[in-house]
Design a protein around this motif. Structure first.
Motif, PDB file in Angstrom:
ATOM      1  N   LEU A 135      -9.808 -10.237   9.408  1.00  0.00           N
ATOM      2  CA  LEU A 135     -10.235 -10.308  10.843  1.00  0.00           C
ATOM      3  C   LEU A 135      -8.759 -10.649  11.714  1.00  0.00           C
ATOM      4  N   ARG A 136      -7.976 -11.127  11.214  1.00  0.00           N
ATOM      5  CA  ARG A 136      -6.554 -11.166  11.965  1.00  0.00           C
ATOM      6  C   ARG A 136      -5.974  -9.929  12.080  1.00  0.00           C
ATOM      7  N   ALA A 137      -5.889  -9.014  10.944  1.00  0.00           N
ATOM      8  CA  ALA A 137      -5.480  -7.721  10.929  1.00  0.00           C
ATOM      9  C   ALA A 137      -6.050  -6.669  11.866  1.00  0.00           C
ATOM     10  N   ARG A 138      -7.578  -7.030  11.927  1.00  0.00           N
ATOM     11  CA  ARG A 138      -8.652  -6.235  12.687  1.00  0.00           C
ATOM     12  C   ARG A 138      -8.057  -6.293  14.238  1.00  0.00           C
ATOM     13  N   ARG A 139      -7.860  -7.755  14.309  1.00  0.00           N
ATOM     14  CA  ARG A 139      -7.492  -8.198  15.878  1.00  0.00           C
ATOM     15  C   ARG A 139      -6.324  -7.625  16.453  1.00  0.00           C
ATOM     16  N   ILE A 140      -5.182  -7.735  15.424  1.00  0.00           N
ATOM     17  CA  ILE A 140      -4.093  -7.117  15.886  1.00  0.00           C
ATOM     18  C   ILE A 140      -4.025  -5.552  16.086  1.00  0.00           C
ATOM     19  N   HIS A 141      -4.753  -5.034  15.108  1.00  0.00           N
ATOM     20  CA  HIS A 141      -4.907  -3.545  15.066  1.00  0.00           C
ATOM     21  C   HIS A 141      -5.665  -3.239  16.275  1.00  0.00           C
ATOM     22  N   SER A 142      -6.628  -3.668  16.881  1.00  0.00           N
ATOM     23  CA  SER A 142      -7.381  -3.315  18.139  1.00  0.00           C
ATOM     24  C   SER A 142      -6.507  -3.561  19.197  1.00  0.00           C
ATOM     25  N   ARG A 143      -5.744  -4.671  19.177  1.00  0.00           N
ATOM     26  CA  ARG A 143      -5.022  -5.158  20.309  1.00  0.00           C
ATOM     27  C   ARG A 143      -3.849  -4.163  20.318  1.00  0.00           C
ATOM     28  N   THR A 144      -2.974  -3.805  19.286  1.00  0.00           N
ATOM     29  CA  THR A 144      -2.040  -2.756  19.091  1.00  0.00           C
ATOM     30  C   THR A 144      -2.329  -1.532  19.886  1.00  0.00           C
ATOM     31  N   MET A 145      -3.365  -1.104  19.195  1.00  0.00           N
ATOM     32  CA  MET A 145      -4.030   0.360  19.922  1.00  0.00           C
ATOM     33  C   MET A 145      -4.362   0.386  21.461  1.00  0.00           C
ATOM     34  N   VAL A 146      -4.651  -0.689  21.721  1.00  0.00           N
ATOM     35  CA  VAL A 146      -4.866  -0.769  23.370  1.00  0.00           C
ATOM     36  C   VAL A 146      -3.464  -0.938  24.076  1.00  0.00           C
ATOM     37  N   ASP A 147      -2.778  -1.824  23.483  1.00  0.00           N
ATOM     38  CA  ASP A 147      -1.535  -2.631  24.145  1.00  0.00           C
ATOM     39  C   ASP A 147      -0.210  -1.658  24.028  1.00  0.00           C
ATOM     40  N   ASP A 148      -0.167  -1.038  22.990  1.00  0.00           N
ATOM     41  CA  ASP A 148       1.121  -0.399  22.717  1.00  0.00           C
ATOM     42  C   ASP A 148       1.451   0.965  23.450  1.00  0.00           C
ATOM     43  N   VAL A 149       0.331   1.716  24.011  1.00  0.00           N
ATOM     44  CA  VAL A 149       0.583   2.837  24.503  1.00  0.00           C
ATOM     45  C   VAL A 149      -0.113   2.674  25.987  1.00  0.00           C
ATOM     46  N   PRO A 150       0.664   2.809  26.935  1.00  0.00           N
ATOM     47  CA  PRO A 150       0.223   2.685  28.437  1.00  0.00           C
ATOM     48  C   PRO A 150      -0.815   3.804  28.732  1.00  0.00           C
ATOM     49  N   PRO A 151      -1.914   3.618  29.267  1.00  0.00           N
ATOM     50  CA  PRO A 151      -2.888   4.503  29.744  1.00  0.00           C
ATOM     51  C   PRO A 151      -2.469   5.852  30.340  1.00  0.00           C
ATOM     52  N   ASP A 152      -1.362   5.775  31.229  1.00  0.00           N
ATOM     53  CA  ASP A 152      -0.819   7.054  31.747  1.00  0.00           C
ATOM     54  C   ASP A 152      -0.147   7.696  30.833  1.00  0.00           C
ATOM     55  N   VAL A 153       0.490   7.072  29.834  1.00  0.00           N
ATOM     56  CA  VAL A 153       1.311   8.058  28.819  1.00  0.00           C
ATOM     57  C   VAL A 153       0.034   8.569  28.194  1.00  0.00           C
ATOM     58  N   VAL A 154      -0.932   8.063  27.675  1.00  0.00           N
ATOM     59  CA  VAL A 154      -2.121   8.774  26.946  1.00  0.00           C
ATOM     60  C   VAL A 154      -2.571   9.817  27.734  1.00  0.00           C
ATOM     61  N   GLU A 155      -2.792   9.571  29.060  1.00  0.00           N
ATOM     62  CA  GLU A 155      -3.475  10.710  29.802  1.00  0.00           C
ATOM     63  C   GLU A 155      -2.516  11.633  30.317  1.00  0.00           C
ATOM     64  N   SER A 156      -1.191  11.584  30.198  1.00  0.00           N
ATOM     65  CA  SER A 156      -0.351  12.582  30.272  1.00  0.00           C
ATOM     66  C   SER A 156      -0.021  13.619  29.275  1.00  0.00           C
ATOM     67  N   ILE A 157      -0.522  13.161  27.957  1.00  0.00           N
ATOM     68  CA  ILE A 157      -0.320  14.053  26.974  1.00  0.00           C
ATOM     69  C   ILE A 157      -0.865  15.314  27.025  1.00  0.00           C
ATOM     70  N   ALA A 158      -2.098  15.411  27.332  1.00  0.00           N
ATOM     71  CA  ALA A 158      -3.074  16.533  27.218  1.00  0.00           C
ATOM     72  C   ALA A 158      -4.225  16.345  28.132  1.00  0.00           C
ATOM     73  N   ALA A 159      -4.312  17.412  29.238  1.00  0.00           N
ATOM     74  CA  ALA A 159      -5.348  17.414  30.176  1.00  0.00           C
ATOM     75  C   ALA A 159      -6.261  18.740  29.719  1.00  0.00           C
ATOM     76  N   PRO A 160      -7.456  18.680  29.910  1.00  0.00           N
ATOM     77  CA  PRO A 160      -8.442  19.684  29.493  1.00  0.00           C
ATOM     78  C   PRO A 160      -8.292  20.906  30.282  1.00  0.00           C
ATOM     79  N   ALA A 161      -7.704  20.751  31.611  1.00  0.00           N
ATOM     80  CA  ALA A 161      -7.364  22.032  32.522  1.00  0.00           C
ATOM     81  C   ALA A 161      -6.011  22.018  32.986  1.00  0.00           C
TER      82      ALA A 161
END
Length: 172
Positions: free
Chosen positions: A70-96
Motif C-alpha cells: 500500500l505504501r509503495a502504491r501510494r508513493i508510486h501514484s503520488r510520484t506519477m502525478v507530482d514528478d512531471v508538471p502538467p505543462d511538461v506533459v502537455e508540451s511533449i506531443a500535441a495531436p495537431a
C-alpha cells in the motif's frame, strides 16, 4: 518448528489470511500475490531461526507485506502525478502539432535519449520497469534486489533529469 508444521498452519489459516489481505489491499489478485510472498518469507525465516508463535508471525508478516504494498502504491501514484508538471506533459506531443512542433519534439526526445543513456544500468532498469512496464516500486525493489528507498531515490533523480531536459528545450 518444522516446515511441515508451518504448511499445516498456513493451510488451516489460508482463508482467514486471504480475507485479511483482501480487506487491506482491496484486490483479490494482489491479496493472492501477497499470500504467496508471505509463504516464501515465512519459509525463509523458518530456515534461519526457530519461530515460537507461528500463527501470529504469519499474520504479522502478511500484514507487513500488505502495508509495504500500500505504501509503495501510494508513493508510486503520488510520484506519477507530482514528478512531471502538467505543462511538461502537455508540451511533449500535441495531436495537431505543426512541423516545427514535431521537429522540437523530436529534438527533445533525442536529448532525453542521450541523457537516459548516460544513466547507470540499474537506473535504466528502474526507469524502464517503472515508466514503461508500470511495475510498482516494491516490485522493482524485489526484482533488482535493492531497497524501496533506493528505487524511490533513483526515480526521483531520473525524473529530475527528464524535467531538466524538458525545461531546457522550452527555450528552443
Amino acid at each position: 518448528m518444522s516446515q511441515s508444521r508451518f504448511n499445516d498452519v498456513f493451510i488451516s489459516q489460508r482463508i482467514s489470511l486471504l480475507r485479511t489481505l483482501e480487506r487491506m489491499v482491496n484486490n483479490h489478485s494482489t491479496a493472492e500475490d501477497l499470500m504467496q510472498e508471505t509463504y516464501l518469507r515465512v519459509s525463509r525465516a523458518l530456515g534461519e531461526r526457530a519461530i515460537d508463535h507461528l500463527e501470529p508471525f504469519v499474520f504479522q508478516t502478511a500484514r507487513n507485506l500488505a502495508l509495504d504494498h500500500l505504501r509503495a502504491r501510494r508513493i508510486h501514484s503520488r510520484t506519477m502525478v507530482d514528478d512531471v508538471p502538467p505543462d511538461v506533459v502537455e508540451s511533449i506531443a500535441a495531436p495537431a502539432s505543426s512541423a516545427e512542433d514535431a521537429a522540437h519534439a523530436e529534438q527533445l526526445l533525442e536529448r532525453l535519449n542521450v541523457r537516459l543513456s548516460q544513466l547507470s544500468s540499474r537506473q535504466q532498469q528502474i526507469f524502464i520497469l517503472s515508466r514503461l512496464h508500470g511495475h510498482s516500486y516494491l516490485e522493482i525493489a524485489e526484482k533488482l534486489g535493492v531497497s524501496l528507498s533506493t528505487v524511490q531515490k533513483e526515480l526521483k533523480l531520473i525524473m529530475t533529469i527528464c524535467i531538466s531536459v524538458a525545461d531546457r528545450s522550452k527555450g528552443h
